[in-house]
Scaffold this active site. Structure first.
Site, PDB file in Angstrom:
ATOM      1  N   THR A 226     -59.558 -32.953  52.757  1.00  0.00           N
ATOM      2  CA  THR A 226     -60.756 -33.705  53.142  1.00  0.00           C
ATOM      3  C   THR A 226     -61.315 -33.211  54.468  1.00  0.00           C
ATOM      4  OG1 THR A 226     -61.424 -35.884  53.986  1.00  0.00           O
ATOM      5  CG2 THR A 226     -59.099 -35.445  53.982  1.00  0.00           C
TER       6      THR A 226
ATOM      7  N   GLU B 284     -62.026 -35.050  56.757  1.00  0.00           N
ATOM      8  CA  GLU B 284     -61.513 -35.928  57.819  1.00  0.00           C
ATOM      9  C   GLU B 284     -60.420 -35.263  58.641  1.00  0.00           C
ATOM     10  OE1 GLU B 284     -60.875 -39.981  57.411  1.00  0.00           O
ATOM     11  OE2 GLU B 284     -62.467 -40.303  55.945  1.00  0.00           O
TER      12      GLU B 284
ATOM     13  N   LYS C 169     -53.350 -36.844  55.281  1.00  0.00           N
ATOM     14  CA  LYS C 169     -53.983 -35.746  54.534  1.00  0.00           C
ATOM     15  C   LYS C 169     -53.827 -34.418  55.295  1.00  0.00           C
ATOM     16  CE  LYS C 169     -56.051 -35.721  51.221  1.00  0.00           C
ATOM     17  NZ  LYS C 169     -55.664 -35.538  49.789  1.00  0.00           N
TER      18      LYS C 169
HETATM   19  P1  NAD Z   1     -59.049 -42.481  44.274  1.00  0.00           P
HETATM   20  O1  NAD Z   1     -58.394 -43.466  45.178  1.00  0.00           O
HETATM   21  O2  NAD Z   1     -60.257 -42.895  43.505  1.00  0.00           O
HETATM   22  O3  NAD Z   1     -57.999 -41.949  43.198  1.00  0.00           O
HETATM   23  C1  NAD Z   1     -56.687 -41.631  43.542  1.00  0.00           C
HETATM   24  C2  NAD Z   1     -55.868 -41.542  42.239  1.00  0.00           C
HETATM   25  O4  NAD Z   1     -54.534 -41.145  42.582  1.00  0.00           O
HETATM   26  C3  NAD Z   1     -55.756 -42.882  41.501  1.00  0.00           C
HETATM   27  O5  NAD Z   1     -55.996 -42.706  40.121  1.00  0.00           O
HETATM   28  C4  NAD Z   1     -54.320 -43.304  41.751  1.00  0.00           C
HETATM   29  O6  NAD Z   1     -53.772 -44.101  40.699  1.00  0.00           O
HETATM   30  C5  NAD Z   1     -53.620 -41.958  41.870  1.00  0.00           C
HETATM   31  N1  NAD Z   1     -52.376 -42.043  42.635  1.00  0.00           N
HETATM   32  C6  NAD Z   1     -52.188 -42.643  43.847  1.00  0.00           C
HETATM   33  N2  NAD Z   1     -50.898 -42.549  44.216  1.00  0.00           N
HETATM   34  C7  NAD Z   1     -50.264 -41.839  43.228  1.00  0.00           C
HETATM   35  C8  NAD Z   1     -48.930 -41.416  43.034  1.00  0.00           C
HETATM   36  N3  NAD Z   1     -47.952 -41.693  43.941  1.00  0.00           N
HETATM   37  N4  NAD Z   1     -48.622 -40.709  41.921  1.00  0.00           N
HETATM   38  C9  NAD Z   1     -49.580 -40.431  40.991  1.00  0.00           C
HETATM   39  N5  NAD Z   1     -50.860 -40.845  41.110  1.00  0.00           N
HETATM   40  C10 NAD Z   1     -51.205 -41.528  42.224  1.00  0.00           C
HETATM   41  O7  NAD Z   1     -59.341 -41.208  45.161  1.00  0.00           O
HETATM   42  P2  NAD Z   1     -60.550 -40.161  45.115  1.00  0.00           P
HETATM   43  O8  NAD Z   1     -61.638 -40.657  45.965  1.00  0.00           O
HETATM   44  O9  NAD Z   1     -60.791 -39.779  43.716  1.00  0.00           O
HETATM   45  O10 NAD Z   1     -59.878 -38.939  45.894  1.00  0.00           O
HETATM   46  C11 NAD Z   1     -59.127 -37.951  45.197  1.00  0.00           C
HETATM   47  C12 NAD Z   1     -58.620 -36.931  46.189  1.00  0.00           C
HETATM   48  O11 NAD Z   1     -59.715 -36.327  46.855  1.00  0.00           O
HETATM   49  C13 NAD Z   1     -57.729 -37.513  47.289  1.00  0.00           C
HETATM   50  O12 NAD Z   1     -56.708 -36.591  47.547  1.00  0.00           O
HETATM   51  C14 NAD Z   1     -58.666 -37.635  48.495  1.00  0.00           C
HETATM   52  O13 NAD Z   1     -57.941 -37.538  49.699  1.00  0.00           O
HETATM   53  C15 NAD Z   1     -59.555 -36.436  48.264  1.00  0.00           C
HETATM   54  N6  NAD Z   1     -60.915 -36.546  48.830  1.00  0.00           N
HETATM   55  C16 NAD Z   1     -61.691 -37.642  48.562  1.00  0.00           C
HETATM   56  C17 NAD Z   1     -62.984 -37.705  49.059  1.00  0.00           C
HETATM   57  C18 NAD Z   1     -63.877 -38.903  48.811  1.00  0.00           C
HETATM   58  O14 NAD Z   1     -64.898 -39.039  49.485  1.00  0.00           O
HETATM   59  N7  NAD Z   1     -63.562 -39.775  47.862  1.00  0.00           N
HETATM   60  C19 NAD Z   1     -63.484 -36.650  49.843  1.00  0.00           C
HETATM   61  C20 NAD Z   1     -62.650 -35.545  50.095  1.00  0.00           C
HETATM   62  C21 NAD Z   1     -61.378 -35.504  49.569  1.00  0.00           C
HETATM   63  O1  DAU Z   2     -64.963 -37.680  54.431  1.00  0.00           O
HETATM   64  C1  DAU Z   2     -64.133 -37.667  53.307  1.00  0.00           C
HETATM   65  C2  DAU Z   2     -63.487 -39.018  53.157  1.00  0.00           C
HETATM   66  O2  DAU Z   2     -64.530 -39.914  52.786  1.00  0.00           O
HETATM   67  C3  DAU Z   2     -62.372 -39.044  52.112  1.00  0.00           C
HETATM   68  O3  DAU Z   2     -61.333 -38.211  52.539  1.00  0.00           O
HETATM   69  C4  DAU Z   2     -61.868 -40.471  51.912  1.00  0.00           C
HETATM   70  O4  DAU Z   2     -60.931 -40.505  50.851  1.00  0.00           O
HETATM   71  C5  DAU Z   2     -63.036 -41.370  51.556  1.00  0.00           C
HETATM   72  O5  DAU Z   2     -62.594 -42.714  51.457  1.00  0.00           O
HETATM   73  C6  DAU Z   2     -64.146 -41.258  52.600  1.00  0.00           C
HETATM   74  O6  DAU Z   2     -63.743 -41.823  53.859  1.00  0.00           O
HETATM   75  P1  DAU Z   2     -64.743 -42.690  54.771  1.00  0.00           P
HETATM   76  O7  DAU Z   2     -63.956 -43.583  55.622  1.00  0.00           O
HETATM   77  O8  DAU Z   2     -65.747 -41.829  55.424  1.00  0.00           O
HETATM   78  O9  DAU Z   2     -65.502 -43.505  53.603  1.00  0.00           O
HETATM   79  P2  DAU Z   2     -65.886 -45.044  53.460  1.00  0.00           P
HETATM   80  O10 DAU Z   2     -66.677 -45.166  52.208  1.00  0.00           O
HETATM   81  O11 DAU Z   2     -64.726 -45.951  53.641  1.00  0.00           O
HETATM   82  O12 DAU Z   2     -66.866 -45.250  54.709  1.00  0.00           O
HETATM   83  C7  DAU Z   2     -68.039 -44.457  54.855  1.00  0.00           C
HETATM   84  C8  DAU Z   2     -68.739 -44.898  56.126  1.00  0.00           C
HETATM   85  O13 DAU Z   2     -69.214 -46.237  55.948  1.00  0.00           O
HETATM   86  C9  DAU Z   2     -67.817 -44.938  57.336  1.00  0.00           C
HETATM   87  O14 DAU Z   2     -68.529 -44.539  58.494  1.00  0.00           O
HETATM   88  C10 DAU Z   2     -67.436 -46.410  57.457  1.00  0.00           C
HETATM   89  C11 DAU Z   2     -68.656 -47.118  56.940  1.00  0.00           C
HETATM   90  N1  DAU Z   2     -68.369 -48.419  56.276  1.00  0.00           N
HETATM   91  C12 DAU Z   2     -67.441 -48.433  55.285  1.00  0.00           C
HETATM   92  C13 DAU Z   2     -67.128 -49.617  54.646  1.00  0.00           C
HETATM   93  C14 DAU Z   2     -66.073 -49.644  53.543  1.00  0.00           C
HETATM   94  C15 DAU Z   2     -69.033 -49.570  56.674  1.00  0.00           C
HETATM   95  O15 DAU Z   2     -69.890 -49.545  57.577  1.00  0.00           O
HETATM   96  N2  DAU Z   2     -68.706 -50.751  56.044  1.00  0.00           N
HETATM   97  C16 DAU Z   2     -67.775 -50.823  55.056  1.00  0.00           C
HETATM   98  O16 DAU Z   2     -67.518 -51.935  54.541  1.00  0.00           O
END
Ligand code: NAD
Ligand code: DAU
Length: 332
Positions: free
Chosen positions: A123, A125, A151
């Protein structure tokens, strides 16, 4: 190619599996997922009857199961993780167990089974908050919350298996992703579903934090490209290039839904809240990737999807979610 996708019942994982089955008809996919609160088999309901797809219910931290699931695969795409910053701030144990320990278990199995490609989905982050400019892959890691620290540990561990054992690892560092099937705790689906219920949108702090938004299908296409054409031991940033403030994002969501700005409720800031993320994705662009969806269009599509898929999100916003929501937002 036969792939093991971990976390394929989650948001990006389920979109990625669909992407692979649609764009690579010869591929087969094993989905290993333990189905935490964020894992949902409804996300992959449309592929469950596909003979090229198999679901394995289990934990990435279980060495025996992981070896079994990895048997005969060419590549691993590791997405399984605890993924929500606010939950990591409440308690970090599961984040360390899954994100660090689980990654270690997968890497050991991949090494033993001589897997030809291991994609570690990391990520943006891990770079921490960017006061100015855009992070490059060679920048130092500077994670500032327990989620991003876990991460970053996994990201470095995966790279270490390349350096030490020559396991062909590639790391992707993706930006804030949004789109269909995202669990409604993350800001976009949370705000859309709250607004649809005419509930307040809890905007943290001054709402001027910036995220680099990336549509989920663009993220999936980038992971797929890196899987097939990325260099061993390389790192690729995946950034959408759309840096906007949270307060502007919130206003746009309300406009798309025809809801009033009075629904915005400023609340106490997230502790350790990273102010700004920004990625330089030129290395990935040189490999042949570019985002294919404009932010405006993708946001409209996403808002429309939640509007028409209440049957998907309604059950997720009850039970354990309510407990989490009350703990996270009451008296904030
Ligand atoms: P998500 O929370 O929607 O999905 C995570 C999945 O992993 C779920 O289906 C959960 O059941 C599974 N999981 C959790 N723990 C597990 C375990 N111990 N064994 C097997 N399965 C397990 O997450 P997402 O948003 O789809 O993110 C997927 C990946 O991408 C993560 O590694 C996250 O760090 C990375 N990522 C997410 C974002 C974002 O903005 N969502 C951005 C950059 C990177
Ligand atoms: O940047 C990549 C990351 O993006 C991924 O690695 C993470 O898995 C994913 O959850 C996401 O993290 P963020 O913390 O950036 O996403 P989130 O949707 O939680 O928040 C986005 C922005 O919105 C952040 O600045 C916090 C703000 N926020 C979030 C929530 C849940 C609010 O202001 N209010 C809220 O209730």
């Amino acid at each position: 190619m036969k792939l093991l996708v971990t976390g394929g019942a989650g948001f990006i994982g389920s979109n990625f599996i669909r992407h692979v089955l649609e764009t690579h008809p010869e591929d087969r996919v094993v989905n290993l997922d333990t189905l935490t609160y964020a894992g949902n088999l409804e996300n992959v309901r449309d592929v469950e009857g596909d003979p090229r797809y198999r679901f394995v219910h289990g934990d990435v931290g279980d060495p025996r199961l992981v070896r079994e699931a990895m048997g005969g695969v060419d590549a691993v795409v590791h997405l399984a993780a605890e993924s929500h910053v606010d939950r990591a701030n409440l308690a970090a144990g599961e984040f360390l167990r899954t994100n660090v320990g689980g990654t270690g278990t997968l890497l050991d199995a991949a090494r033993e089974l001589r897997i030809a490609r291991f994609v570690q989905v990391s990520t943006d982050e891990v770079y921490g908050s960017m006061a100015a400019g855009a992070a490059r892959e060679s920048d130092p890691l500077n994670p500032s919350n327990p989620y991003s620290a876990s991460k970053a540990a996994a990201d470095l561990l995966a790279r270490a298996y390349w350096i030490t054992h020559r396991l062909p690892v590639v790391v992707t560092r993706g930006a804030n992703t949004f789109g269909p099937y995202q669990y409604p705790e993350k800001v976009i689906p949370l705000f859309v579903t709250n607004a649809l219920e005419n509930r307040p949108l809890p905007l943290y702090g001054d709402g001027r934090q910036v995220r680099d938004w990336l549509y989920v299908l663009d993220h999936c296409a980038a992971i797929d490209l890196v899987l097939r054409h990325g260099g061993d031991g390389e790192i690729y940033n995946i950034g959408g290039g759309t840096g906007i403030e949270n307060r502007e994002l919130t206003r746009r969501i309300l406009r798309l839904l025809g809801k009033p700005e009075s629904l915005i409720q400023p609340v106490t800031d997230r502790p350790g809240h990273d102010r700004r993320y920004a990625l330089d994705a030129s290395k990935l662009r040189a490999l042949g990737w570019a985002p294919r969806h404009s932010f405006e269009q993708a946001l409209e599509t996403t808002v429309g999807w939640y509007r028409t898929h209440e049957a998907w999100w309604r059950p997720l916003r009850s039970g354990l979610f309510t407990q989490y929501y009350d703990r996270q937002y009451t008296n904030r």
